[in-house]
Design a protein around this motif. Structure first.
Motif, PDB file in Angstrom:
ATOM      1  N   GLU A  93       0.834  -1.213   0.000  1.00  0.00           N
ATOM      2  CA  GLU A  93       0.000   0.000   0.000  1.00  0.00           C
ATOM      3  C   GLU A  93       0.866   1.260   0.000  1.00  0.00           C
ATOM      4  O   GLU A  93       0.599   2.215  -0.743  1.00  0.00           O
ATOM      5  N   ASN A  94       1.896   1.271   0.849  1.00  0.00           N
ATOM      6  CA  ASN A  94       2.795   2.430   0.892  1.00  0.00           C
ATOM      7  C   ASN A  94       3.560   2.588  -0.420  1.00  0.00           C
ATOM      8  O   ASN A  94       3.768   3.710  -0.905  1.00  0.00           O
ATOM      9  N   SER A  97       1.164   3.934  -3.031  1.00  0.00           N
ATOM     10  CA  SER A  97       0.895   5.353  -2.776  1.00  0.00           C
ATOM     11  C   SER A  97       2.070   6.220  -3.217  1.00  0.00           C
ATOM     12  O   SER A  97       1.876   7.268  -3.840  1.00  0.00           O
ATOM     13  N   GLN A 100       2.175   6.338  -7.079  1.00  0.00           N
ATOM     14  CA  GLN A 100       1.127   7.193  -7.628  1.00  0.00           C
ATOM     15  C   GLN A 100       1.463   8.669  -7.431  1.00  0.00           C
ATOM     16  O   GLN A 100       1.235   9.491  -8.325  1.00  0.00           O
ATOM     17  N   LYS A 101       2.000   9.024  -6.264  1.00  0.00           N
ATOM     18  CA  LYS A 101       2.384  10.415  -6.020  1.00  0.00           C
ATOM     19  C   LYS A 101       3.484  10.860  -6.974  1.00  0.00           C
ATOM     20  O   LYS A 101       3.452  11.979  -7.506  1.00  0.00           O
TER      21      LYS A 101
END
Length: 225
Positions: A93-94, A97, A100-101
């Motif tokens: 998940e990290n 994220s 995506q950033k």
């Protein structure tokens, strides 16, 4: 040993199913997240780019399957498999994220949305049917280079023709503006000519009077004054 092997196989199978379900849920969440951001101003090419990036991210995350973690951290897999699964999920998940950033930052910094929208507009404005066959190389370098060099010259010709048309239009406008003034000068000249004719007739009449009479009239006028 056989029992342990069967348990490992069953565990790997169950883990694969859980991973597929998790990846599917994550992809759905990603799509919903992108839709919630209101990306309604993006054209088809930008949407395709995002889809390609999403598939790439998915492929990268698939490499982090639980079986890989289990082999790398065998001691944790044997003693605390649930904890290892939780750590793996948090890690993915990290990682997702962060990816995506970084992708959004890259898209914003490079202005990809604007560039792809302009590309869509150029494609939309381009003629769907060519009036003549597209250029193809003939194999002769001289002819091929001439075919490329003639295009800038044709564009320059069009520019000069447009400039000439503007100059002709301006000359026509100036000519229309000068005509009333020219007519006014002709009328003024005609009036001056008429006035001069009157003076000419007066001078001609004066020349017909004898000199002695002119002197007598001049003396009479002088005495009267």
């Amino acid at each position: 040993m056989a029992t342990g092997s069967d348990e490992s196989v069953n565990s790997a199978t169950e883990t694969s199913k859980n991973e597929a379900s998790t990846m599917s849920t994550r992809d759905s969440t990603l799509v919903v997240s992108r839709a919630g951001e209101g990306m309604t101003d993006e054209g088809s090419h930008m949407i395709r780019l995002r889809d390609a990036l999403q598939k790439t991210v998915k492929k990268c995350l698939e490499a982090g399957r639980y079986s890989t973690f289990g082999r790398s951290y065998y001691f944790a897999h044997e003693k605390r498999p649930e904890a290892l699964r939780s750590i793996r999920e948090q890690f993915l998940e990290n990682l997702e994220s962060s990816i995506q950033k970084e992708l959004e930052l890259m898209i914003d910094e490079e202005g990809l949305v604007k560039l792809f929208n302009e590309l869509d507009q150029h494609i939309q404005d381009a003629p769907t049917q060519l009036t003549k066959p597209a250029w193809r190389p003939s194999g002769d370098p001289v002819e091929d280079s001439r075919a490329h060099l003639i295009q800038p010259k044709l564009r320059e010709k069009e520019r000069l023709e447009h400039l000439l048309d503007q100059i002709e239009q301006e000359n026509k406008r100036l000519h229309q503006a000068v005509l009333p003034r020219k007519q006014h000068l002709l009328d003024t000249k005609q009036k001056i000519t008429e006035k001069m004719k009157t003076f000419d007739r007066a001078a001609a009449a004066c020349r017909k009077i004898p000199e002695d009479e002119m002197e007598e009239m001049s003396a009479t006028l002088s005495g009267a004054i």
